[in-house]
Write a protein that holds these residues in place. Structure first.
Motif, mmCIF file in Angstrom:
data_model
loop_
_atom_site.group_PDB
_atom_site.id
_atom_site.type_symbol
_atom_site.label_atom_id
_atom_site.label_comp_id
_atom_site.label_asym_id
_atom_site.label_seq_id
_atom_site.Cartn_x
_atom_site.Cartn_y
_atom_site.Cartn_z
ATOM 1 N N UNK B 118 0.841 -1.197 0.000
ATOM 2 C CA UNK B 118 0.000 0.000 0.000
ATOM 3 C C UNK B 118 0.872 1.240 0.000
ATOM 4 N N UNK B 119 0.371 2.295 -0.616
ATOM 5 C CA UNK B 119 1.049 3.587 -0.600
ATOM 6 C C UNK B 119 0.005 4.591 -0.135
ATOM 7 N N UNK B 120 -0.035 4.851 1.170
ATOM 8 C CA UNK B 120 -1.186 5.566 1.733
ATOM 9 C C UNK B 120 -1.182 7.066 1.449
ATOM 10 N N UNK B 121 -1.318 7.409 0.195
ATOM 11 C CA UNK B 121 -1.373 8.811 -0.193
ATOM 12 C C UNK B 121 -2.839 9.222 -0.233
ATOM 13 N N UNK B 122 -3.294 9.914 0.794
ATOM 14 C CA UNK B 122 -4.709 10.257 0.849
ATOM 15 C C UNK B 122 -4.979 11.660 0.323
ATOM 16 N N UNK B 123 -4.052 12.559 0.530
ATOM 17 C CA UNK B 123 -4.279 13.884 -0.038
ATOM 18 C C UNK B 123 -2.979 14.559 -0.420
ATOM 19 N N UNK B 124 -3.116 15.488 -1.374
ATOM 20 C CA UNK B 124 -1.951 16.149 -1.921
ATOM 21 C C UNK B 124 -2.127 17.646 -1.749
ATOM 22 N N UNK B 125 -1.143 18.318 -1.191
ATOM 23 C CA UNK B 125 -1.258 19.768 -1.101
ATOM 24 C C UNK B 125 -0.950 20.394 -2.460
ATOM 25 N N UNK B 126 -1.923 21.102 -3.011
ATOM 26 C CA UNK B 126 -1.707 21.727 -4.321
ATOM 27 C C UNK B 126 -1.101 23.110 -4.171
ATOM 28 N N UNK B 127 -1.357 23.706 -3.029
ATOM 29 C CA UNK B 127 -0.835 25.041 -2.764
ATOM 30 C C UNK B 127 -0.874 25.255 -1.256
ATOM 31 N N UNK B 128 -0.493 26.460 -0.834
ATOM 32 C CA UNK B 128 -0.465 26.735 0.601
ATOM 33 C C UNK B 128 -1.803 26.443 1.280
ATOM 34 N N UNK B 129 -2.880 26.714 0.568
ATOM 35 C CA UNK B 129 -4.186 26.630 1.204
ATOM 36 C C UNK B 129 -5.149 25.691 0.478
ATOM 37 N N UNK B 130 -4.616 24.835 -0.367
ATOM 38 C CA UNK B 130 -5.501 23.931 -1.109
ATOM 39 C C UNK B 130 -4.993 22.485 -1.010
ATOM 40 N N UNK B 131 -5.890 21.613 -0.556
ATOM 41 C CA UNK B 131 -5.573 20.192 -0.484
ATOM 42 C C UNK B 131 -6.481 19.452 -1.454
ATOM 43 N N UNK B 132 -5.928 18.481 -2.155
ATOM 44 C CA UNK B 132 -6.777 17.718 -3.060
ATOM 45 C C UNK B 132 -6.710 16.243 -2.717
ATOM 46 N N UNK B 133 -7.875 15.582 -2.727
ATOM 47 C CA UNK B 133 -7.896 14.140 -2.497
ATOM 48 C C UNK B 133 -7.645 13.389 -3.800
ATOM 49 N N UNK B 134 -7.562 14.137 -4.902
ATOM 50 C CA UNK B 134 -7.316 13.554 -6.230
ATOM 51 C C UNK B 134 -8.287 12.422 -6.549
ATOM 52 N N UNK B 135 -9.560 12.701 -6.359
ATOM 53 C CA UNK B 135 -10.593 11.727 -6.710
ATOM 54 C C UNK B 135 -11.394 12.302 -7.872
ATOM 55 N N UNK B 136 -10.871 12.140 -9.081
ATOM 56 C CA UNK B 136 -11.466 12.777 -10.258
ATOM 57 C C UNK B 136 -12.926 12.403 -10.437
ATOM 58 N N UNK B 137 -13.216 11.132 -10.143
ATOM 59 C CA UNK B 137 -14.534 10.629 -10.517
ATOM 60 C C UNK B 137 -15.505 10.599 -9.339
ATOM 61 N N UNK B 138 -15.073 11.159 -8.210
ATOM 62 C CA UNK B 138 -15.877 11.039 -6.995
ATOM 63 C C UNK B 138 -17.332 11.425 -7.236
ATOM 64 N N UNK B 139 -17.533 12.583 -7.876
ATOM 65 C CA UNK B 139 -18.884 13.095 -8.024
ATOM 66 C C UNK B 139 -19.735 12.153 -8.861
ATOM 67 N N UNK B 140 -19.185 11.766 -10.005
ATOM 68 C CA UNK B 140 -19.941 10.888 -10.901
ATOM 69 C C UNK B 140 -20.220 9.545 -10.233
ATOM 70 N N UNK B 141 -19.196 8.977 -9.591
ATOM 71 C CA UNK B 141 -19.383 7.675 -8.960
ATOM 72 C C UNK B 141 -20.489 7.720 -7.905
ATOM 73 N N UNK B 142 -20.538 8.815 -7.175
ATOM 74 C CA UNK B 142 -21.553 8.927 -6.127
ATOM 75 C C UNK B 142 -22.946 9.108 -6.703
#
Lengths: 866, 572
Positions: B118-142
């Protein structure tokens, strides 16, 4: 001075005092050590006894069957069992570091018993021992060395992983006089080393070699290695006690005994002295001075400990050890050391007026001021003492605390601690935690020393053993309440205690109904936050109590632990509900696959249809991997439209298939799939639109297929209706375009856009103009303008701009081809000031936008910086 | 995190071929440099349907736990087996192993050949104040598939944050997914309590918002600088890629990656501004520089003045970069089609001229304009009208299928399931919402904005209005409006922090309790489930910078989206 009576019981060995307080009056009855083989565990551990089958003993009113009995150090019976093991005589018996009783019989079988006298394991030392009896064995904490009739030497280096190895053959012709072992942890090689007293020397036997040591010092009759494996005490044939280093390089001291008869027992007392025991005499020999003699009129057994030796007799247990320095400093006759003065001061203080005592307890520091203000005639005597030692008071307090720790007598502990506390009150910078810490430790020690528990640990042994090992021992002895209290008192994790208790409780409570046992368990489990209910449940399941397991697992807060267990006890439906509640789709999948495998399809479908998340996850998975199965599912649940969508989708998969080159007969099956889909759609009332669309799609494919055949161009299949029309027009096939238009009832509006754009694509401006004149276009001339503007044909565009009826549209069209004046005119004609303004702005912006940036860039391109 | 990835590679000795899920490689590049990978003997490939040609005997797959990717891996291994190649296979799941994926591997009989990690990368900081979970399809899947895997992932990420910042005392959620995440988070806190003696938690409030609650905002064209860059050029993992000629570098046909983040001071200053203003600001800056230059070259200057000038010169590359970018953008923004589109968006949001909108969209379809552009407006149209009357709905669907092909029936079906393009079933309440939350603001001053509406030149994004209320006073005062928007809402407050401020703290009352020990403001974490646009982030930064705001705002999102990328996920 103080403590005359205390020091009177000490014996002096050269310059060191020894004492041997009685720890217990043995609680057992009719146990005669001489009739039994006895094994005593260090660290105040249990005592195992079994009638010695090597001796001829008279049977009293007892069964002929031998019983293995296990007692606490205080002689309380823990457990007993009838010894029925085959394999001949019991040769050796000893406790391992884990308090497992190891018994070795003649045939080389090794039996493991726990302290409840339950046989937990056994293994054989091997064929050679089986065929030629084992005659002697020597144990250490985690291993054993045996010698058999043929003088073969075998070792088990690790009892936790029992496997016998044969040591190097040393060609003995007779049994050695004596054997000793150096534990692997103390040898250079890390492997066990065996010392054999042979002839006038010693053989050091290893797995891969034999070495001769100490030629001429023997013959040795008895040997014993010290606790750290560095020193060896031995008794020679001519009655000398020799203490030397285990590599035989130097003799540390030598003592000639009165008798040449070897002692029955030889043992180290701590690291300072050696004990020799003959029939009724115990001799303690140190490196200097005269030995100390003790006379015993009953048989004794010496139990070496890290800081002394316990002496077990039929009636009592004593602890022989060196008197610690702090105790000496207080109680030595005539001592005027600060600690002794402090102890004395308390004594005086105790005998003074109650008022002072009251004040003392009220507030220690205020008391000090109070006493200072007393006139000297009123000064209590104790205070005189304190004044004497003021400068070394903290040292005295420390000594009192330390000495208290070594005491087994509770009232003595209390007196010493009170002395310390009394002194501390006058001692500003003293670490108050010391007393507290010591009180804590002593409370634990006194609790386990109580004769009901019978673990007489000294403070040093306790520190070496560590509290957590002590807890484990209490747990193993099923002393859960005490273990729990101690863990709570010391702030240790209680989980291990509760867990072990729960497991034992379940095993032992076959008669208790599930519901009541659950209540009993929960009542205790709740003590410990974060305890694994799943683990307890799993154990209940292993004990055949599935229902109890189900009830227990209900209380497990971790879904990830709860769900696998629910599955293993066959509670799939509950597992599914819990999985869904947890929100962890991975757990839902786990349950899903489990049920899928276990139940017939229809039942499985029914289960998941009732649970939307389970159903959706199944559909997602199946869509990717089990397409056909998904169709079965939709059919079984009556979702015909979903089957239809699947079929329709399949028809595109077919199209993507590289084998299905355009215009190939594969269109047959494709169209069939779409028609099947259409049929299914039409069976449900809500999908008329989809049904019609599928119908049209099938029709379109047929037409496109025909078109490809007639035009011999594979460019139609799978383009849209609009594209097909445009392609036809571009190819000049206006009749077919018209046919497609009517076939699919394409609206005039769309038709105009399509045709205008198609004609513009092939830049057939004449045809376009002709088309514009066919009739008044239903959407006006704007499409014509746009098409020309897009193709950059201003002249063509102008033809149609003039025909635009709406002046606003006209204005914008002019604007688009850059005719600002006309645009402005049209706008003003429309009397639309807002539009006019906007147009001006657009022009301004367009022009400005580029010029602005050009100028900006010009300004910045100086001196080669860019 | 980077160390973890390096360790994976280090632990596998010798030469190896690292096959990365293409969706991951962009975000991973924010963490690990590819040169670093090469240092550890790794050959880098993307995972596709195609077999990987390599000499390496050790294959390391690094993939998200997606079912379709398993099929690729299986076919690659099968392919090797057929060729008689013996290789070692390692499979690392991001962020964790998944039963469903492993089931496929088992069924395909490759599970035993793989060493799984496993590579437990849950979120990525895109900038000082922005974190992304990098779940492109989250909305559609839900909303389309009912697959809520992403919700667990989000809750887990937030829970992990809590281990560093303390349990978040206030949680406010709006929308089905959001309330579920709040719920799962609650369960996680019970299962694995955050044992902290950190005192006052750094994150004071968590606001969870479903994208579904506000699909209007992402459908509108963003007008901030960063938003426009994303709309026209596509910002990926904090960079845009464009022809080098645009940036004034003369290298034929070569693509250039321009990084865009707050380490670029100028970008930090202008990213959140309305594009109109950006042009003015750049012009001013250039003018003042020119002036300085003339002064420098004509008059004698002191050394310190020279120094100041040189300092300013250092910002020159940044100036040039943004002037180039802005000029490139303006070629798009000045097009009549773009202006017409903005007009139409405004008309759609105002929702008062149904027929005009209908005809505009119809014409777009007839002209076969790019499908996604059509769908963006169509969705906007459908939402603001609570769906379309059946007759219009069926007509437009038919026109779409006729114009773009019948395969788009699946797309339409997805949009319908997601409630984005559907049949009207009740009277629209958009007008009520718009009025109550003052979504359309007249006379927006884009230069000196006093309201978030500047980001869309007059439309205040609904999502951010909700956040604004949630921060200021919680849900209670706007409950009636919330009921008009999709999904339930919830509001919880953890006890245990006896001293934590109440909901009803007056805005701006920066009381001591909200300050973290070292004087920084405490944080509000706003999480968008289903994605957030740059314009919305800008609006939040604007809120955060307002006088009287008691908190700093951190944005968490499943992905940075815009109308285009969002609609794209629904297109099959």
């Amino acid at each position: 001075m103080a403590g005359v009576s205390v020091a009177a019981e000490w014996q002096l060995l050269y310059n060191r005092y020894y004492r041997k307080p009685e720890l217990y009056q043995m609680q057992w009855k009719h146990v005669d050590l001489t009739r039994n083989k006895v094994a005593c565990a260090p660290f105040g551990g249990p005592i195992a006894a079994i009638r010695d089958d090597a001796k001829i003993v008279q049977l009293f009113a007892e069964s002929a069957l031998r019983k293995l009995r296990i007692f606490t150090s205080s002689g309380r019976l823990i457990s007993e069992t009838v010894w029925k093991n085959p394999g001949g005589r019991l040769i050796g018996m000893s406790w391992s570091d884990d308090q497992i009783l190891i018994c070795i019989t003649q045939d080389g079988t090794v039996y493991f018993y726990n302290i409840h006298a339950e046989l937990i394991n056994n293994f054989s030392l091997g064929k050679e021992c089986f065929e030629s009896s084992v005659v002697e064995c020597v144990f250490w904490g985690n291993g054993v060395v045996c010698i058999n009739e043929l003088f073969g030497i075998f070792a088990v280096p690790d009892l936790k992983n029992p496997r016998a190895i044969k040591m190097s053959d040393c060609n003995l012709e007779d049994l050695p006089h004596c054997i000793a072992v150096i534990e692997p942890q103390y040898t250079m090689s890390g492997n066990v080393e065996v010392l054999l007293g042979v002839g006038d020397h010693v053989l050091l036997v290893e797995e891969d070699g034999v070495q001769q040591l100490g030629v001429g010092i023997g013959p040795l009759q008895k040997m014993v290695v010290s606790r750290t494996g560095k020193l060896l005490a031995s008794f020679t044939h001519d009655g000398r006690l020799l203490v030397m280093s285990t590599d035989f390089s130097n003799i540390i001291f030598e003592y000639t005994c009165e008798s040449a008869l070897p002692p029955d027992q030889l043992a180290w007392c701590g690291m300072d002295s050696v004990l020799l025991y003959w029939d009724d005499m115990l001799l303690m020999v140190g490196p200097y001075g005269d030995p100390v003699r003790y006379i015993y009129d009953e048989p004794i057994i010496l139990i070496p400990e890290c800081d002394g030796v316990r002496i077990l007799s039929n009636t009592s247990m004593e602890f022989l050890h060196r008197v610690p320095d702090s105790t000496v400093s207080i109680f030595q006759i005539g001592s005027t050391l600060p600690a002794a003065l402090l102890y004395d001061a308390l004594d005086h203080f105790d005998r003074r007026s109650a008022k002072v005592v009251y004040l003392y307890y009220l507030n220690a520091s205020r008391n000090y001021i109070l006493m200072k203000s007393f006139s000297s005639s009123y000064l209590p005597l104790g205070y005189e003492n304190l004044r004497l030692i003021r400068s070394s008071l903290s040292e005295a307090v420390e000594a009192c605390i330390d000495a208290a720790g070594y005491e087994f007598d509770i009232s003595q502990q209390r007196t010493l601690l009170r002395a310390a506390s009394y002194g501390q009150a006058f001692c500003s910078q003293f670490q108050r935690d010391f007393i507290q810490e010591m009180c804590k430790t002593l409370r634990v020690l006194n609790a386990v020393r109580h004769h009901e528990i019978g673990i007489p640990l000294s403070i040093q042994q306790y520190k070496l053993l560590t509290p957590s090992v002590l807890i484990n021992r209490l747990i193993n002895a099923h002393k859960y309440l005490l273990a729990l209290r101690i863990t709570e008192y010391l702030g240790m994790n209680q989980e291990v205690v509760i867990m072990h208790w729960a497991c034992t409780k379940i095993t032992a409570s076959l008669g208790i109904p599930d519901a009541s046992l659950l209540e009993i368990l929960l009542d205790k489990l709740k003590i410990c936050k974060g305890i694994s209910y799943a683990a307890v449940a799993s154990l209940a399941d292993k004990n055949g109590r599935r229902k109890l397991a189900a009830m227990l697992v209900e209380h497990e807060p971790h879904s990830s632990k709860q769900i696998p267990l629910l599955l293993s006890i066959g509670e799939e439906d509950t597992a599914l509900v819990k999985g869904i509640e947890s929100g962890d789709t991975d757990l839902v999948y786990l349950v899903l696959f489990h049920i899928w495998q276990k139940r017939p399809s229809l039942e499985f479908f029914g289960t998941i249809q009732a649970r939307p998340l389970a159903r959706d996850l199944f559909v997602t998975y199946a869509q990717c991997y089990k397409h056909e199965f998904l169709k079965d599912f939709f059919l079984s649940t009556g979702q015909l439209q979903d089957v239809a969508f699947l079929l329709w989708k399949e028809s595109w998969e077919l199209a993507k298939n590289p084998m299905a080159s355009k215009g190939s007969p594969l269109h047959g099956p494709r169209i069939k799939l779409i028609e099947k889909a259409q049929q299914l759609f039409s069976e449900t009332k809500e999908h008329i639109f989809e049904s019609k669309a599928a119908e049209e799609h099938a029709k379109l494919l047929r037409i496109q297929h025909d078109l490809e055949v007639t035009t011999k161009q594979a460019i139609f299949v799978d383009s849209s209706i609009s594209d097909t029309i445009r392609t036809c027009i571009v190819l000049g096939n206006h009749r077919t375009a018209m046919k497609v238009k009517t076939e699919f009832k394409v609206s005039e509006r769309r038709w105009y856009w399509l045709k205008v754009f198609a004609l513009a694509t092939i830049r057939d401006w004449d045809a376009l103009e002709k088309f514009s004149k066919e009739k008044r276009p239903p959407i006006g001339y704007r499409p014509f303008v746009e098409a020309c503007v897009d193709a950059d044909e201003k002249a063509e565009a102008l033809k149609y701009i003039t025909k635009l009826t709406d002046p606003r549209e006209r204005a914008e069209a002019y604007a688009r081809i850059g005719m600002a004046k006309e645009a402005a005119d049209a706008a003003s004609q429309a009397k639309d000031g807002e539009l006019l303004g906007r147009l001006k702005l657009t022009f301004a912006q367009n022009a400005a936008a580029s010029s602005i940036f050009d100028t900006l860039r010009d300004r910045l391109s100086f001196q080669g910086v860019s | 995190m980077a160390q973890k990835q390096i360790n994976i590679l280090k632990n596998i000795r010798g030469k190896k071929c690292l096959v990365i899920d293409p969706k991951l490689s962009g975000s991973l590049s924010l963490i690990v440099q590819s040169s670093q990978l090469k240092e550890h003997g790794a050959e880098l490939r993307h995972l596709t349907t195609e077999p990987v040609e390599t000499d390496c005997t050790k294959m390391v797959y690094l993939v998200r736990a997606q079912l379709n990717l398993m099929k690729f891996i299986c076919s690659q291994i099968h392919n090797d087996t057929l060729k008689g190649l013996q290789k070692e296979y390692f499979l690392y799941f991001v962020p964790r192993r998944a039963v469903a994926c492993e089931k496929i591997l088992e069924d395909e009989k490759v599970h035993e050949m793989l060493i799984i990690g496993e590579y437990p990368l849950y979120l990525i900081p895109l900038d000082e104040d922005v974190l992304s979970f990098e779940l492109d399809l989250a909305h559609k899947e839900c909303v389309v598939n009912g697959d809520t895997t992403s919700l667990w992932h989000i809750a887990k990420s937030i829970h992990k944050l809590e281990f560093s910042f303390g349990t978040i005392p206030n949680v406010r959620a709006k929308g089905k997914a959001s309330t579920r995440v709040a719920d799962i988070l609650n369960r996680m806190q019970a299962e694995e309590p955050v044992t902290s003696d950190m005192g006052i938690p750094e994150i004071n409030t968590l606001i969870l918002l479903d994208r579904e609650v506000d699909m209007v905002t992402p459908m509108c064209s963003q007008l901030t600088y960063e938003g426009l860059l994303d709309e026209f050029l596509g910002v990926n993992n904090g960079a845009v890629e464009l022809d080098s000629s645009i940036m004034g570098v003369q290298q034929e046909g070569k693509k250039l990656k321009v990084p865009l983040n707050s380490s670029d001071k100028l970008f930090k200053e202008i990213r959140d501004m309305n594009f109109e203003v950006v042009v003015q600001v750049l012009r001013q800056k250039a003018t003042s520089m020119k002036q300085d230059y003339t002064e420098i070259s004509t008059t004698t200057q002191s050394v310190s003045e020279l120094k100041d000038f040189v300092k300013k010169l250092n910002s020159l590359p940044e100036m040039t970069r943004h002037i180039n970018l802005a000029q490139h953008l303006s070629t798009f923004t000045s097009k009549p089609s773009f202006l017409g589109r903005l007009d139409m968006e405004q008309t759609l949001v105002e929702a008062q001229s149904y027929d005009v909108c209908f005809e505009y969209i119809e014409e777009m379809i007839h002209k076969q304009e790019p499908l996604i552009n059509v769908l963006r407006l169509l969705v906007l149209f459908s939402i603001t009208n609570s769906g379309l009357p059946k007759k219009n709905f069926d007509y437009l669907r038919r026109e779409l299928l006729h114009s773009y092909g019948f395969e788009h029936i699946a797309t339409l079906n997805n949009l319908e399931k997601a409630g984005l393009f559907r049949k009207q079933d009740s009277k629209s309440n958009w007008l009520t919402v718009k009025r109550a939350l003052q979504l359309v603001v007249e006379d927006t001053d884009t230069t000196n904005p006093n309201d978030i509406s500047y980001v869309f030149s007059g439309y205040a994004p609904l999502s951010i209005r909700l956040v604004q209320h949630a921060i200021r006073s919680g849900w209670r005062p706007i409950e009636e409006i919330l009921k008009l928007l999709p999904g339930p809402h919830s509001e919880t407050k953890k006890s245990g922090f006896a001293s934590s401020p109440s909901f009803d703290t007056i805005p701006g009352s920066l009381n001591n309790l909200e300050k973290v020990a070292d004087g920084r403001r405490s944080l509000v974490l706003v999480v968008f489930i289903g994605g957030v646009t740059f314009a919305e982030i800008s609006a939040l930064r604007f809120l955060s910078s307002q006088e009287g705001m008691a908190y700093d705002i951190i944005v968490g999102t499943t992905k940075i989206v815009n109308g285009h990328t969002l609609i794209e996920t629904f297109v099959e």
